[in-house]
Design a protein around this motif. Structure first.
Motif, PDB file in Angstrom:
ATOM      1  N   GLN A  15      38.400  38.184  50.813  1.00  0.00           N
ATOM      2  CA  GLN A  15      38.629  37.528  49.527  1.00  0.00           C
ATOM      3  C   GLN A  15      38.555  36.012  49.678  1.00  0.00           C
ATOM      4  OE1 GLN A  15      41.778  38.775  46.833  1.00  0.00           O
ATOM      5  NE2 GLN A  15      42.088  40.615  48.074  1.00  0.00           N
ATOM      6  N   ALA A  16      39.209  35.508  50.727  1.00  0.00           N
ATOM      7  CA  ALA A  16      39.217  34.058  50.951  1.00  0.00           C
ATOM      8  C   ALA A  16      37.812  33.533  51.212  1.00  0.00           C
ATOM      9  CB  ALA A  16      40.136  33.723  52.127  1.00  0.00           C
ATOM     10  N   LEU A  17      37.057  34.242  52.037  1.00  0.00           N
ATOM     11  CA  LEU A  17      35.712  33.788  52.371  1.00  0.00           C
ATOM     12  C   LEU A  17      34.768  33.873  51.177  1.00  0.00           C
ATOM     13  CD1 LEU A  17      35.478  35.379  55.925  1.00  0.00           C
ATOM     14  CD2 LEU A  17      35.419  32.946  55.410  1.00  0.00           C
ATOM     15  N   MET A  47      47.754  49.774  49.495  1.00  0.00           N
ATOM     16  CA  MET A  47      47.766  48.311  49.563  1.00  0.00           C
ATOM     17  C   MET A  47      46.485  47.796  50.235  1.00  0.00           C
ATOM     18  SD  MET A  47      49.142  45.450  48.876  1.00  0.00           S
ATOM     19  CE  MET A  47      50.844  45.726  48.430  1.00  0.00           C
ATOM     20  N   ALA A  48      46.069  48.430  51.317  1.00  0.00           N
ATOM     21  CA  ALA A  48      44.856  47.999  52.010  1.00  0.00           C
ATOM     22  C   ALA A  48      43.637  48.194  51.118  1.00  0.00           C
ATOM     23  CB  ALA A  48      44.692  48.767  53.317  1.00  0.00           C
ATOM     24  N   ILE A  49      43.589  49.310  50.394  1.00  0.00           N
ATOM     25  CA  ILE A  49      42.473  49.575  49.485  1.00  0.00           C
ATOM     26  C   ILE A  49      42.437  48.530  48.369  1.00  0.00           C
ATOM     27  CG2 ILE A  49      41.554  51.231  47.802  1.00  0.00           C
ATOM     28  CD1 ILE A  49      42.772  53.456  49.581  1.00  0.00           C
ATOM     29  N   ALA A  50      43.622  48.225  47.812  1.00  0.00           N
ATOM     30  CA  ALA A  50      43.699  47.247  46.724  1.00  0.00           C
ATOM     31  C   ALA A  50      43.224  45.869  47.169  1.00  0.00           C
ATOM     32  CB  ALA A  50      45.134  47.164  46.197  1.00  0.00           C
ATOM     33  N   GLN A  51      43.451  45.518  48.433  1.00  0.00           N
ATOM     34  CA  GLN A  51      43.044  44.197  48.907  1.00  0.00           C
ATOM     35  C   GLN A  51      41.570  44.130  49.259  1.00  0.00           C
ATOM     36  OE1 GLN A  51      45.688  42.976  52.045  1.00  0.00           O
ATOM     37  NE2 GLN A  51      47.353  42.537  50.648  1.00  0.00           N
ATOM     38  N   VAL A  52      40.985  45.258  49.638  1.00  0.00           N
ATOM     39  CA  VAL A  52      39.602  45.220  50.084  1.00  0.00           C
ATOM     40  C   VAL A  52      38.606  45.468  48.944  1.00  0.00           C
ATOM     41  CG1 VAL A  52      39.170  47.647  50.708  1.00  0.00           C
ATOM     42  CG2 VAL A  52      38.235  45.820  52.131  1.00  0.00           C
ATOM     43  N   PRO A  55      36.719  41.986  47.113  1.00  0.00           N
ATOM     44  CA  PRO A  55      35.579  41.350  47.773  1.00  0.00           C
ATOM     45  C   PRO A  55      34.335  42.232  47.827  1.00  0.00           C
ATOM     46  CG  PRO A  55      37.271  41.897  49.397  1.00  0.00           C
ATOM     47  CD  PRO A  55      37.865  42.087  48.046  1.00  0.00           C
ATOM     48  N   LEU A  56      34.501  43.542  47.713  1.00  0.00           N
ATOM     49  CA  LEU A  56      33.328  44.420  47.728  1.00  0.00           C
ATOM     50  C   LEU A  56      32.447  44.213  46.499  1.00  0.00           C
ATOM     51  CD1 LEU A  56      34.781  47.780  49.123  1.00  0.00           C
ATOM     52  CD2 LEU A  56      33.423  46.057  50.317  1.00  0.00           C
ATOM     53  N   VAL A  57      33.051  43.653  45.426  1.00  0.00           N
ATOM     54  CA  VAL A  57      32.262  43.325  44.240  1.00  0.00           C
ATOM     55  C   VAL A  57      32.180  41.816  44.047  1.00  0.00           C
ATOM     56  CG1 VAL A  57      32.663  45.515  43.056  1.00  0.00           C
ATOM     57  CG2 VAL A  57      34.294  43.647  42.765  1.00  0.00           C
ATOM     58  N   GLY A  58      32.413  41.056  45.137  1.00  0.00           N
ATOM     59  CA  GLY A  58      32.261  39.612  45.086  1.00  0.00           C
ATOM     60  C   GLY A  58      33.350  38.889  44.330  1.00  0.00           C
ATOM     61  N   LYS A  59      34.548  39.474  44.267  1.00  0.00           N
ATOM     62  CA  LYS A  59      35.654  38.866  43.531  1.00  0.00           C
ATOM     63  C   LYS A  59      36.856  38.681  44.456  1.00  0.00           C
ATOM     64  CE  LYS A  59      33.667  39.233  39.374  1.00  0.00           C
ATOM     65  NZ  LYS A  59      33.428  38.113  38.455  1.00  0.00           N
ATOM     66  N   SER A  60      37.893  38.050  43.925  1.00  0.00           N
ATOM     67  CA  SER A  60      39.178  37.973  44.611  1.00  0.00           C
ATOM     68  C   SER A  60      40.241  38.295  43.580  1.00  0.00           C
ATOM     69  CB  SER A  60      39.412  36.570  45.190  1.00  0.00           C
ATOM     70  OG  SER A  60      39.729  35.672  44.150  1.00  0.00           O
ATOM     71  N   TYR A  61      41.496  38.331  43.996  1.00  0.00           N
ATOM     72  CA  TYR A  61      42.565  38.563  43.032  1.00  0.00           C
ATOM     73  C   TYR A  61      42.610  37.460  41.979  1.00  0.00           C
ATOM     74  CZ  TYR A  61      44.774  42.465  45.493  1.00  0.00           C
ATOM     75  OH  TYR A  61      45.055  43.676  46.055  1.00  0.00           O
ATOM     76  N   ASN A  63      40.165  36.130  40.379  1.00  0.00           N
ATOM     77  CA  ASN A  63      39.264  36.366  39.250  1.00  0.00           C
ATOM     78  C   ASN A  63      38.977  37.841  39.024  1.00  0.00           C
ATOM     79  OD1 ASN A  63      37.598  36.875  41.422  1.00  0.00           O
ATOM     80  ND2 ASN A  63      36.430  34.980  41.211  1.00  0.00           N
ATOM     81  N   ALA A  64      39.814  38.719  39.576  1.00  0.00           N
ATOM     82  CA  ALA A  64      39.587  40.157  39.410  1.00  0.00           C
ATOM     83  C   ALA A  64      39.720  40.580  37.952  1.00  0.00           C
ATOM     84  CB  ALA A  64      40.567  40.948  40.266  1.00  0.00           C
ATOM     85  N   GLY A  65      40.475  39.813  37.155  1.00  0.00           N
ATOM     86  CA  GLY A  65      40.640  40.153  35.751  1.00  0.00           C
ATOM     87  C   GLY A  65      39.362  40.040  34.956  1.00  0.00           C
ATOM     88  N   SER A  66      38.353  39.368  35.509  1.00  0.00           N
ATOM     89  CA  SER A  66      37.095  39.201  34.781  1.00  0.00           C
ATOM     90  C   SER A  66      36.118  40.331  35.054  1.00  0.00           C
ATOM     91  CB  SER A  66      36.441  37.872  35.164  1.00  0.00           C
ATOM     92  OG  SER A  66      36.072  37.880  36.532  1.00  0.00           O
ATOM     93  N   LEU A  67      36.525  41.321  35.847  1.00  0.00           N
ATOM     94  CA  LEU A  67      35.632  42.443  36.127  1.00  0.00           C
ATOM     95  C   LEU A  67      35.353  43.205  34.841  1.00  0.00           C
ATOM     96  CD1 LEU A  67      37.124  43.913  39.430  1.00  0.00           C
ATOM     97  CD2 LEU A  67      35.028  42.604  39.174  1.00  0.00           C
ATOM     98  N   GLU A  68      34.089  43.545  34.625  1.00  0.00           N
ATOM     99  CA  GLU A  68      33.722  44.305  33.435  1.00  0.00           C
ATOM    100  C   GLU A  68      33.757  45.788  33.760  1.00  0.00           C
ATOM    101  OE1 GLU A  68      29.944  43.027  32.125  1.00  0.00           O
ATOM    102  OE2 GLU A  68      30.558  40.974  31.714  1.00  0.00           O
ATOM    103  N   LEU A  69      34.254  46.571  32.802  1.00  0.00           N
ATOM    104  CA  LEU A  69      34.268  48.011  32.994  1.00  0.00           C
ATOM    105  C   LEU A  69      32.842  48.533  32.950  1.00  0.00           C
ATOM    106  CD1 LEU A  69      37.304  49.023  30.764  1.00  0.00           C
ATOM    107  CD2 LEU A  69      37.216  48.804  33.252  1.00  0.00           C
ATOM    108  N   ILE A  70      32.526  49.401  33.863  1.00  0.00           N
ATOM    109  CA  ILE A  70      31.180  49.957  33.945  1.00  0.00           C
ATOM    110  C   ILE A  70      31.213  51.384  33.447  1.00  0.00           C
ATOM    111  CG2 ILE A  70      29.283  50.540  35.502  1.00  0.00           C
ATOM    112  CD1 ILE A  70      30.318  48.352  37.359  1.00  0.00           C
ATOM    113  N   SER A  71      30.379  51.702  32.482  1.00  0.00           N
ATOM    114  CA  SER A  71      30.332  53.058  31.951  1.00  0.00           C
ATOM    115  C   SER A  71      29.568  53.952  32.915  1.00  0.00           C
ATOM    116  CB  SER A  71      29.636  53.053  30.588  1.00  0.00           C
ATOM    117  OG  SER A  71      29.420  54.379  30.157  1.00  0.00           O
ATOM    118  N   CYS A  72      30.092  55.169  33.092  1.00  0.00           N
ATOM    119  CA  CYS A  72      29.404  56.092  33.991  1.00  0.00           C
ATOM    120  C   CYS A  72      28.288  56.820  33.274  1.00  0.00           C
ATOM    121  CB  CYS A  72      30.409  57.106  34.563  1.00  0.00           C
ATOM    122  SG  CYS A  72      31.122  58.180  33.297  1.00  0.00           S
TER     123      CYS A  72
END
Length: 201
Positions: A15-17, A47-52, A55-61, A63-72
């Motif tokens: 997240q930091a990087l 907790m480990a899943i929530a932290q990782v 960054p897998l979608v290029g975000k951090s905590y 700016n995580a609130g700006s993630l858009e919901l993706i329809s399946c």
């Protein structure tokens, strides 16, 4: 090899990087190698899943609130109230049992060392191994844990508790190599030797 600290610190480090990439030259760390470590690890602790995940979608905590919901793309659920019945998964055959060597050692004061062989189902966690050892020999392999956001934390074994003032704690090893996972997620292999050693830091 792409590991930053240990597998539990990877989420916050990534997240930091990812967030501060404008402040360093990207060539200074191998992003692909670090992400490969994360992709190849079977995270179990929430907790480990929530932290990782961020960054897998290029975000951090931050700016995580700006993630858009993706329809399946699934059609609307036809059931009343929108509750769908998920078909049950086929039951898998029970896992074959494995044998784990488990020992506890205190080398600091009032020395003791005890060892036992424990038979548990394959894919059992170290915590399950410890519970079986306790059930078989409660006067020797008794232990206490406390709940943390990272899973159960062993506070005492054989009546001997860690002490922050004395800087003592129980450390777990596999064939003399420190475990990089907690007792609630680490899964010993057949005939693996797990040592719990009372140590100072």
């Amino acid at each position: 090899n792409g590991m930053i600290g240990n597998i539990y610190s990877m989420g916050l480090a990534l997240q930091a990087l990812e967030t501060s990439s404008e402040f360093y030259a990207p060539r200074k760390w191998d992003r692909a190698q670090a992400f490969s470590v994360v992709y190849n690890h079977d995270y179990q602790q929430p907790m480990a899943i929530a932290q990782v995940l961020p960054p897998l979608v290029g975000k951090s905590y931050l700016n995580a609130g700006s993630l858009e919901l993706i329809s399946c793309g699934c059609p609307p659920c036809p059931m009343p109230g929108g509750v769908c019945q998920v078909p049950p998964l086929p039951l898998s055959p029970p896992a074959a049992p494995i044998t784990v060597q488990f020992s506890i050692t205190n080398t600091l004061k009032n020395y003791f060392h005890y060892s036992t062989s424990v038979c548990v189902p394959d894919k059992s966690t170290l915590l399950q191994v410890m519970k079986v050892a306790r059930n078989e020999k409660p006067d020797i392999f008794c232990f206490k844990t406390k709940k943390t956001s990272w899973g159960p934390f062993v506070t005492s074994i054989h009546g001997l508790a860690g002490n922050e003032t004395e800087r003592t704690y129980w450390q777990f090893f596999s064939c003399w190599s420190p475990l990089d996972e907690g007792v609630g997620t680490y899964k010993p292999k057949n005939w693996e030797h797990i040592q719990a050693i009372f140590s100072t830091y």
